[in-house]
Scaffold this motif. Structure first.
Motif, PDB file in Angstrom:
ATOM      1  N   ARG A  94     -16.769   7.325   0.513  1.00 32.20           N
ATOM      2  CA  ARG A  94     -16.211   8.672   0.411  1.00 32.20           C
ATOM      3  C   ARG A  94     -14.926   8.681  -0.411  1.00 32.20           C
ATOM      4  O   ARG A  94     -14.716   9.569  -1.250  1.00 32.20           O
ATOM      5  CB  ARG A  94     -15.947   9.215   1.811  1.00 32.20           C
ATOM      6  CG  ARG A  94     -15.402  10.637   1.818  1.00 32.20           C
ATOM      7  CD  ARG A  94     -15.311  11.163   3.243  1.00 32.20           C
ATOM      8  NE  ARG A  94     -14.370  10.390   4.025  1.00 32.20           N
ATOM      9  CZ  ARG A  94     -13.030  10.582   4.011  1.00 32.20           C
ATOM     10  NH1 ARG A  94     -12.512  11.498   3.211  1.00 32.20           N
ATOM     11  NH2 ARG A  94     -12.248   9.849   4.767  1.00 32.20           N
ATOM     12  N   TRP A  95     -14.071   7.669  -0.186  1.00 32.78           N
ATOM     13  CA  TRP A  95     -12.805   7.616  -0.938  1.00 32.78           C
ATOM     14  C   TRP A  95     -13.044   7.313  -2.415  1.00 32.78           C
ATOM     15  O   TRP A  95     -12.358   7.869  -3.278  1.00 32.78           O
ATOM     16  CB  TRP A  95     -11.861   6.567  -0.346  1.00 32.78           C
ATOM     17  CG  TRP A  95     -11.097   7.048   0.849  1.00 32.78           C
ATOM     18  CD1 TRP A  95     -11.153   6.572   2.116  1.00 32.78           C
ATOM     19  CD2 TRP A  95     -10.155   8.123   0.866  1.00 32.78           C
ATOM     20  NE1 TRP A  95     -10.312   7.272   2.945  1.00 32.78           N
ATOM     21  CE2 TRP A  95      -9.683   8.234   2.189  1.00 32.78           C
ATOM     22  CE3 TRP A  95      -9.682   9.011  -0.090  1.00 32.78           C
ATOM     23  CZ2 TRP A  95      -8.749   9.192   2.572  1.00 32.78           C
ATOM     24  CZ3 TRP A  95      -8.750   9.963   0.281  1.00 32.78           C
ATOM     25  CH2 TRP A  95      -8.288  10.047   1.597  1.00 32.78           C
ATOM     26  N   CYS A 119      -6.916   3.359  -3.851  1.00 28.28           N
ATOM     27  CA  CYS A 119      -6.232   2.454  -2.919  1.00 28.28           C
ATOM     28  C   CYS A 119      -6.768   2.637  -1.503  1.00 28.28           C
ATOM     29  O   CYS A 119      -6.977   1.659  -0.760  1.00 28.28           O
ATOM     30  CB  CYS A 119      -4.733   2.696  -2.949  1.00 28.28           C
ATOM     31  SG  CYS A 119      -3.932   2.225  -4.497  1.00 28.28           S
ATOM     32  N   ARG A 120      -6.973   3.894  -1.093  1.00 26.67           N
ATOM     33  CA  ARG A 120      -7.500   4.145   0.257  1.00 26.67           C
ATOM     34  C   ARG A 120      -8.925   3.611   0.388  1.00 26.67           C
ATOM     35  O   ARG A 120      -9.332   3.137   1.459  1.00 26.67           O
ATOM     36  CB  ARG A 120      -7.446   5.631   0.557  1.00 26.67           C
ATOM     37  CG  ARG A 120      -6.021   6.188   0.640  1.00 26.67           C
ATOM     38  CD  ARG A 120      -5.998   7.486   1.419  1.00 26.67           C
ATOM     39  NE  ARG A 120      -4.677   8.093   1.455  1.00 26.67           N
ATOM     40  CZ  ARG A 120      -3.672   7.712   2.235  1.00 26.67           C
ATOM     41  NH1 ARG A 120      -3.845   6.676   3.051  1.00 26.67           N
ATOM     42  NH2 ARG A 120      -2.516   8.341   2.213  1.00 26.67           N
ATOM     43  N   VAL A 157      -1.792  -3.100  -4.634  1.00 26.06           N
ATOM     44  CA  VAL A 157      -2.738  -2.888  -3.533  1.00 26.06           C
ATOM     45  C   VAL A 157      -4.033  -3.654  -3.796  1.00 26.06           C
ATOM     46  O   VAL A 157      -4.584  -4.307  -2.904  1.00 26.06           O
ATOM     47  CB  VAL A 157      -3.008  -1.382  -3.354  1.00 26.06           C
ATOM     48  CG1 VAL A 157      -4.174  -1.146  -2.408  1.00 26.06           C
ATOM     49  CG2 VAL A 157      -1.758  -0.683  -2.832  1.00 26.06           C
ATOM     50  N   GLU A 158      -4.518  -3.610  -5.029  1.00 23.80           N
ATOM     51  CA  GLU A 158      -5.748  -4.330  -5.380  1.00 23.80           C
ATOM     52  C   GLU A 158      -5.581  -5.833  -5.171  1.00 23.80           C
ATOM     53  O   GLU A 158      -6.447  -6.495  -4.594  1.00 23.80           O
ATOM     54  CB  GLU A 158      -6.112  -4.023  -6.832  1.00 23.80           C
ATOM     55  CG  GLU A 158      -7.421  -4.649  -7.291  1.00 23.80           C
ATOM     56  CD  GLU A 158      -7.763  -4.269  -8.722  1.00 23.80           C
ATOM     57  OE1 GLU A 158      -8.686  -4.885  -9.280  1.00 23.80           O
ATOM     58  OE2 GLU A 158      -7.107  -3.369  -9.269  1.00 23.80           O
ATOM     59  N   ALA A 172      -0.273  -3.916   1.754  1.00 26.16           N
ATOM     60  CA  ALA A 172      -0.938  -2.963   0.881  1.00 26.16           C
ATOM     61  C   ALA A 172      -0.977  -1.582   1.526  1.00 26.16           C
ATOM     62  O   ALA A 172      -0.779  -0.560   0.845  1.00 26.16           O
ATOM     63  CB  ALA A 172      -2.349  -3.440   0.562  1.00 26.16           C
ATOM     64  N   ARG A 173      -1.188  -1.534   2.839  1.00 25.35           N
ATOM     65  CA  ARG A 173      -1.258  -0.235   3.525  1.00 25.35           C
ATOM     66  C   ARG A 173       0.116   0.447   3.522  1.00 25.35           C
ATOM     67  O   ARG A 173       0.213   1.659   3.293  1.00 25.35           O
ATOM     68  CB  ARG A 173      -1.761  -0.447   4.950  1.00 25.35           C
ATOM     69  CG  ARG A 173      -2.136   0.829   5.672  1.00 25.35           C
ATOM     70  CD  ARG A 173      -2.919   0.560   6.939  1.00 25.35           C
ATOM     71  NE  ARG A 173      -4.282   0.124   6.625  1.00 25.35           N
ATOM     72  CZ  ARG A 173      -4.733  -1.109   6.758  1.00 25.35           C
ATOM     73  NH1 ARG A 173      -3.934  -2.067   7.194  1.00 25.35           N
ATOM     74  NH2 ARG A 173      -5.993  -1.406   6.459  1.00 25.35           N
ATOM     75  N   ALA A 174       1.180  -0.304   3.743  1.00 31.54           N
ATOM     76  CA  ALA A 174       2.528   0.286   3.735  1.00 31.54           C
ATOM     77  C   ALA A 174       2.885   0.815   2.344  1.00 31.54           C
ATOM     78  O   ALA A 174       3.451   1.906   2.211  1.00 31.54           O
ATOM     79  CB  ALA A 174       3.545  -0.757   4.188  1.00 31.54           C
ATOM     80  N   ALA A 175       2.535   0.048   1.323  1.00 35.86           N
ATOM     81  CA  ALA A 175       2.811   0.503  -0.039  1.00 35.86           C
ATOM     82  C   ALA A 175       1.995   1.746  -0.375  1.00 35.86           C
ATOM     83  O   ALA A 175       2.478   2.649  -1.075  1.00 35.86           O
ATOM     84  CB  ALA A 175       2.505  -0.617  -1.031  1.00 35.86           C
TER      85      ALA A 175
END
Length: 871
Positions: A726-727, A713-714, A675-676, A687-690
C-alpha cells in the motif's frame, strides 16, 4: 605683485610663464580651455574688488597632465595682490613645507625663523601668519601637491583651516591643489574646483598652440579623438610626432596616443606608488575589460585571483581605491581613468621611469617637479613613520568598509568561510549609514558565508537588515529568516515575490538571488531557469569571478531536479572556472557535486577522487555544505556496491540534528538514502526515528518529491506485506506530481525488488523495466546495473548483458578469483591457491556476480573469454 617658486624663490614682476611652481619665465602662462575653471577660482577667492581676502580656502583637483600647477600659477598671476605658489619640498623632513611657505612670506631670514618657531607653538600657523601678513596687502597662498607635504606641516595647516572664529592673518587666502583621490584635509565647506577634460574647442586650441597651427586636418582629428580631451596626453602626443607626420607628408602610425605617450604622462604618478601598488595596478589593468559607462571594469574576485596567481600582494588594493586610482562599488572594480589603465598595463613603462625622469606634461607643455619614486632618508624620519601610511590615516569610513569587503571576498574564495562571515559583517556595520546598498550586499555575503558553514544562527544574524532596507532585499531577508526558523507559510509569500521580481531583471546578482529563493521554495525548475539566465548574463558581461558561484547554484538545482547529467556538466564547468579564478572553496563544492553525480552513475573511482578533494578543502575551511555532499556521495557509492552497513554508518551523523550533524539545508534531503541503508543493515529503530522527523519536514511543502519519498521510507519500514504494498502504491501515486524522475525510478526499483523477493516475478518485471529505462536516461549506470540484475532474476529477457569492460571495475582480489573460477577451479581450489578460506572465496564470488550482473560460472567464463579475445 610677487610670485614665489616651489622652494621660496621670489621673483618680482608681472610676467611669469611658469606652468606652476618652479622655473620662472617671461610671459603669463597660457591655459587652453580652462577659462571657466580659472574664472571660478578667481570668483571664489576674490568675489568683488572691494572684498579683501578673509582666510577662505579653495581646493583644486586635477590629474597628471591636466594643468593643475599651471592653473595655480595663472591664478597667482591674476590675483590682485601678493601671491606665492609653493609645491611639495624635495626634502621631506618635519616642517619643511611650513618653513618654505613662511620663508617666502618673511622679509628676512630672521623673520622667517621666528615665524617658523611660532608655527610650532600653541597658536600654530595663525600666530606665524600674524607676525608676517599684517601691514601688507591681501595675500594668496597657493599650495601645490599638498597631500605630498610632510606630516607636521599638513597637520598644522589643517588645524589652522578648521579652527572656528576670526584668526590672526585673516587677509591670507588659500588655494590648495592635489591630484584626484588624494585627501585634502580642509573644512567640509571649502569649495572644490575639478579640472575636467577639455572640450573639443579647447583641445583644438591646445593642439594649434602646441603644433604652431600646421597640423594636417586628418591627423588633427585623429589626435583629438585619441586624446579624448586630456591636455597632457594631447601635448605629449604632438611633441613626440615629427613635423612631417603632423603636416601629413609622412603617414602617421596606427595609434598616435600610444603606450609611450601615456607612460611619459603618468610616469610621475606611477613612480610615486609603492612597488606592490604598481604591480597590483598592472594586474588589474590586465584583467579589465572596457565596458560602456565603466571603462576598464572587472570584478574584485577576478583581480584578486589573478594577483594571487602571479604572487602579487593584494593588500595594496585598499590604498589604490583610497587614492582614487580605482573605483570600487560592491564587487565591481574599475579604473577611474582609462588612460591610467593603459599606462599601468604597460609594465616596463609603469615600473621604469623614462629618460627624463618620466615627468608628466602639463597643458602648457611644461613639466612639474616629479615626486620621488622611493623615500629618502629624510622621508623616513621617525615622526613621519608613526602609525600607518598617510593614505591609510586619511582613509574614510567607506574605504575601511570596502577594505573589509576585500578581506571577506578573499576568505570566501579560498579561506575559512567564517572569517569571511566576520569580515562581511563588520563591513556591513561600517557601510550601513555611508553606503546602504553596499552594506546590504555585505550582509547577504555574510549570510552566504554562514550558509556554506552550516551556521543557522550566523545566517539569521546576517539577515538582520537595517529598518530602511526595502523592496526585494527585505522580502528576501524576511523569507529566508522564516524558512530558517521553520515557518514555511510565512516564507512562501516574500520569497515568491523575490522570484517574480528577479525573473524580470537581467542583473546576474538579482537573478542569482531569485534562483536561491526558488531553491528554498523547492521550485527547482524555476531555480534552474533563473540560474541559467544569470550564467548567460555573467558570460556576456565577462564577470569571470561570478561564474563559479552561479554554476555552483545551477548544479545544485539540477541535482534537486534529478538531472544528474546536467548537474555534472554544470559542476565540471564550474570547477574549471573556480580554478581559473583561484576560488578554492567553490572548487570544493564543485568536487562534491561531481562526487554525488559519480555515485549515481556508478563510477566508484571518480566518487572517491572528487570526494577526497572536496573534503581536503572543505574540512579545514569549515565548508559544511560541501563536506555533507561529499560524505553523502561516498555513502551512496557504498550503498550501490552492496555495503549497506557502511553507508548507514556514514549517513547517520549527516541526518542527525545539532552542531555535529550535517548541513541544515541537506540533512533532510539525505534521510531517504539513510533509511534505505539503515533498513538493509538492521538499524530499523534509527530509520524509523529519522522517518518521523522527515514526515514533519515533508509537510512543509518545500520539496516536491518529499511526500513520495516519505511514502517509500514507510514502505521499507512497514512490518507487514500488505502495508508495504500500500505504501509503495502511495509513493508511486505521489511521484506523479513530484517532478523528479530519478527518485520515481528508485521507488519503482525498490518496489520491483520487494515484489521479486515476495516471489511475485511477473508483477516485479513492470516496475523494474520502468526503473531501468529511467536510470538509463539519467545516465545512472550504477542503478541501471542493479535494475538489470533484478530483472534477470525475475527470469525476464531483455536485460542488457554485462560488457567485458565491466571487469575493470572489480577489485584486484575479485579479478584473481574470477580468473581462476573462469578457468574451471572450484571454490576450494581457489582458496588453496590464494591462501584464503572457502567462505571468503564464496563472499568475493558473490560480489563478482553482483558487479558483473551475471548468475553463473558459465556466464563468467564466457565474459572472461570475450574480454581476452578483445584484448
Amino acid at each position: 605683485m610677487t610670485v614665489t617658486g616651489s622652494i621660496g624663490q621670489r621673483v618680482t614682476g608681472t610676467d611669469d610663464g611658469s606652468g606652476g611652481a618652479g622655473a620662472v619665465a617671461a610671459g603669463p602662462p597660457v591655459l587652453y580651455g580652462r577659462e571657466a575653471e580659472l574664472a571660478a577660482v578667481s570668483q571664489l577667492l576674490w568675489p568683488a574688488p572691494e572684498v579683501p581676502a578673509d582666510g577662505r580656502v579653495v581646493c583644486v583637483a586635477g590629474g597628471p597632465g591636466e594643468g593643475r600647477s599651471a592653473l595655480l600659477t595663472r591664478a597667482a598671476r591674476d590675483f590682485p595682490g601678493e601671491a606665492h605658489v609653493v609645491g611639495a619640498p624635495g626634502r621631506q623632513v618635519p616642517w619643511s613645507g611650513a618653513r618654505a611657505l613662511l620663508a617666502a612670506l618673511a622679509p628676512s631670514g630672521a623673520a622667517g625663523s621666528r615665524a617658523a618657531r611660532l608655527a610650532r607653538g600653541p597658536e600654530g600657523i595663525a600666530a606665524a601668519l600674524a607676525s608676517l601678513v599684517p601691514g601688507r596687502g591681501p595675500v594668496l597662498l597657493c599650495l601645490d601637491d599638498f597631500p605630498l607635504w610632510d606630516a607636521h606641516s599638513r597637520a598644522a595647516f589643517t588645524a589652522h583651516w578648521r579652527s572656528p572664529g576670526p584668526r590672526p592673518g585673516a587677509r591670507a587666502a588659500w588655494l590648495v591643489a592635489s591630484a584626484p583621490g588624494r585627501p585634502l584635509p580642509v573644512t567640509g565647506a571649502a569649495p572644490l574646483v575639478r579640472l575636467p577634460r577639455l572640450t573639443r574647442a579647447g583641445a583644438r586650441a591646445l593642439l594649434d598652440g602646441a603644433s604652431g597651427g600646421g597640423t594636417c586636418p586628418a591627423v588633427a582629428e585623429r589626435l583629438l579623438d585619441e586624446a579624448a580631451g586630456h591636455p597632457g596626453v594631447l601635448a605629449e602626443a604632438v611633441r613626440r610626432l615629427p613635423p612631417e607626420m603632423l603636416d601629413g607628408t609622412v603617414p602617421a602610425p596606427g595609434r598616435l596616443v600610444d603606450d609611450g605617450v601615456l607612460a611619459r604622462v603618468y610616469a610621475g604618478l606611477l613612480g610615486a606608488l609603492p612597488a606592490d601598488g604598481r604591480r597590483l595596478l598592472r594586474v588589474v589593468a590586465a584583467v579589465c575589460a572596457p565596458a560602456a559607462g565603466a571603462p576598464y571594469r572587472t570584478e574584485v574576485g577576478t583581480a584578486l585571483a589573478r594577483a594571487r596567481a602571479q604572487r602579487v600582494p593584494v593588500e595594496a588594493l585598499d590604498g589604490l581605491v583610497a587614492a582614487g586610482l580605482l573605483d570600487r562599488r560592491g564587487d565591481a572594480l574599475a579604473f577611474t581613468d582609462p588612460f591610467l589603465a593603459r599606462a599601468a598595463g604597460a609594465a616596463p613603462a609603469a615600473d621604469r621611469p623614462s629618460g627624463d625622469g618620466g615627468r608628466p606634461v602639463r597643458a602648457d607643455g611644461t613639466a612639474p617637479p616629479a615626486s620621488p619614486a622611493s623615500p629618502t632618508a629624510h622621508e623616513r624620519h621617525r615622526a613621519d613613520r608613526l602609525g600607518p601610511p598617510p593614505v591609510v590615516r586619511a582613509r574614510s569610513g567607506v574605504a575601511r568598509g570596502r577594505a573589509l569587503l576585500t578581506r571577506g571576498f578573499a576568505a570566501l574564495a579560498g579561506g575559512p568561510v567564517m572569517d569571511a562571515h566576520e569580515a562581511f559583517t563588520q563591513a556591513a556595520k561600517v557601510l550601513r549609514d555611508r553606503e546602504p546598498a553596499e552594506a546590504a550586499d555585505a550582509r547577504f555575503l555574510a549570510m552566504e558565508a554562514a550558509w556554506a558553514a552550516g551556521d543557522v544562527d550566523a545566517c539569521l544574524a546576517a539577515l538582520d537588515l537595517a529598518p530602511a532596507a526595502g523592496g526585494t532585499e527585505r522580502a528576501f531577508a524576511e523569507g529566508l529568516r522564516a524558512a530558517l526558523t521553520v515557518r514555511p507559510d510565512q516564507a512562501r509569500t516574500p520569497l515568491s515575490r523575490v522570484v517574480a521580481v528577479g525573473a524580470a531583471r537581467d542583473e546576474p546578482r538579482l537573478l542569482l538571488r531569485a534562483g536561491s529563493a526558488a531553491l528554498v521554495l523547492g521550485d527547482v525548475a524555476a531555480a534552474a531557469r533563473l540560474h541559467g539566465r544569470a550564467l548567460a548574463r555573467a558570460r556576456a558581461e565577462q564577470r569571470a569571478s561570478l561564474l563559479p558561484r552561479i554554476l555552483e547554484h545551477l548544479a545544485y538545482a539540477e541535482l534537486r531536479a534529478g538531472r544528474y547529467a546536467r548537474a555534472g556538466h554544470a559542476a565540471g564547468e564550474g570547477l574549471r572556472a573556480a580554478r581559473a579564478t583561484g576560488q578554492l572553496n567553490s572548487a570544493a563544492h564543485q568536487h562534491a557535486v561531481l562526487a554525488l553525480v559519480a555515485s549515481v552513475t556508478g563510477d566508484g573511482p571518480s566518487v572517491a577522487e572528487h570526494a577526497e578533494r572536496a573534503l581536503a578543502i572543505g574540512r579545514p575551511h569549515g565548508l559544511t555544505q560541501a563536506v555533507t555532499l561529499a560524505e553523502w556521495a561516498l555513502a551512496r557509492a557504498e550503498l550501490g556496491g552492496g555495503l549497506a552497513a557502511q553507508a548507514a554508518a556514514r549517513l547517520a551523523p549527516l541526518v542527525r540534528p545539532g552542531p555535529h550533524g550535517g548541513h541544515f539545508a541537506l540533512r533532510m534531503l539525505a534521510v531517504p538514502c539513510f533509511v534505505e541503508a539503515a533498513v538493509a543493515s538492521g538499524r530499523a529503530a534509527e530509520a524509523r526515528a529519522a522517518t518521523e522527523e522527515y514526515a514533519l519536514w515533508a509537510g512543509c511543502g518545500l520539496d516536491r518529491p518529499a511526500p513520495a519519498q516519505l511514502a517509500r521510507c514507510r514502505a521499507l519500514l512497514a512490518p507487514r506485506g500488505e502495508e508495504t504494498g500500500r505504501w509503495f502504491g502511495e509513493a508511486l501515486r505521489r511521484h506523479e506530481d513530484g517532478g523528479n524522475d530519478f527518485e520515481r525510478a528508485r521507488t519503482l526499483f525498490a518496489y520491483g525488488t520487494w515484489l521479486r523477493r515476495r516471489r511475485r516475478p511477473g508483477e516485479a518485471r513492470g516496475p523494474l523495466r520502468d526503473a531501468l529505462v529511467t536510470f538509463e536516461r539519467a545516465s545512472a549506470e550504477g542503478w541501471a546495473r542493479q535494475a538489470r540484475a533484478e530483472l534477470r532474476a525475475t527470469g525476464a529477457a531483455g536485460g542488457r548483458p554485462a560488457e567485458p569492460s565491466a571487469l575493470a571495475g572489480l577489485t584486484p582480489q575479485q579479478q584473481r578469483i574470477a580468473r581462476l573460477v573462469a578457468g574451471g577451479a572450484t571454490n576450494q581450489e581457489v582458496a588453496a591457491r590464494l591462501s584464503l578460506s572457502p567462505r571468503t572465496v564464496d563472499h568475493h564470488l558473490r560480489g563478482v556476480y553482483a558487479r558483473l550482473q551475471i548468475r553463473s560460472r558459465v556466464e563468467l567464463s564466457a565474459l572472461m573469454a570475450e574480454a581476452e579475445a578483445r584484448a
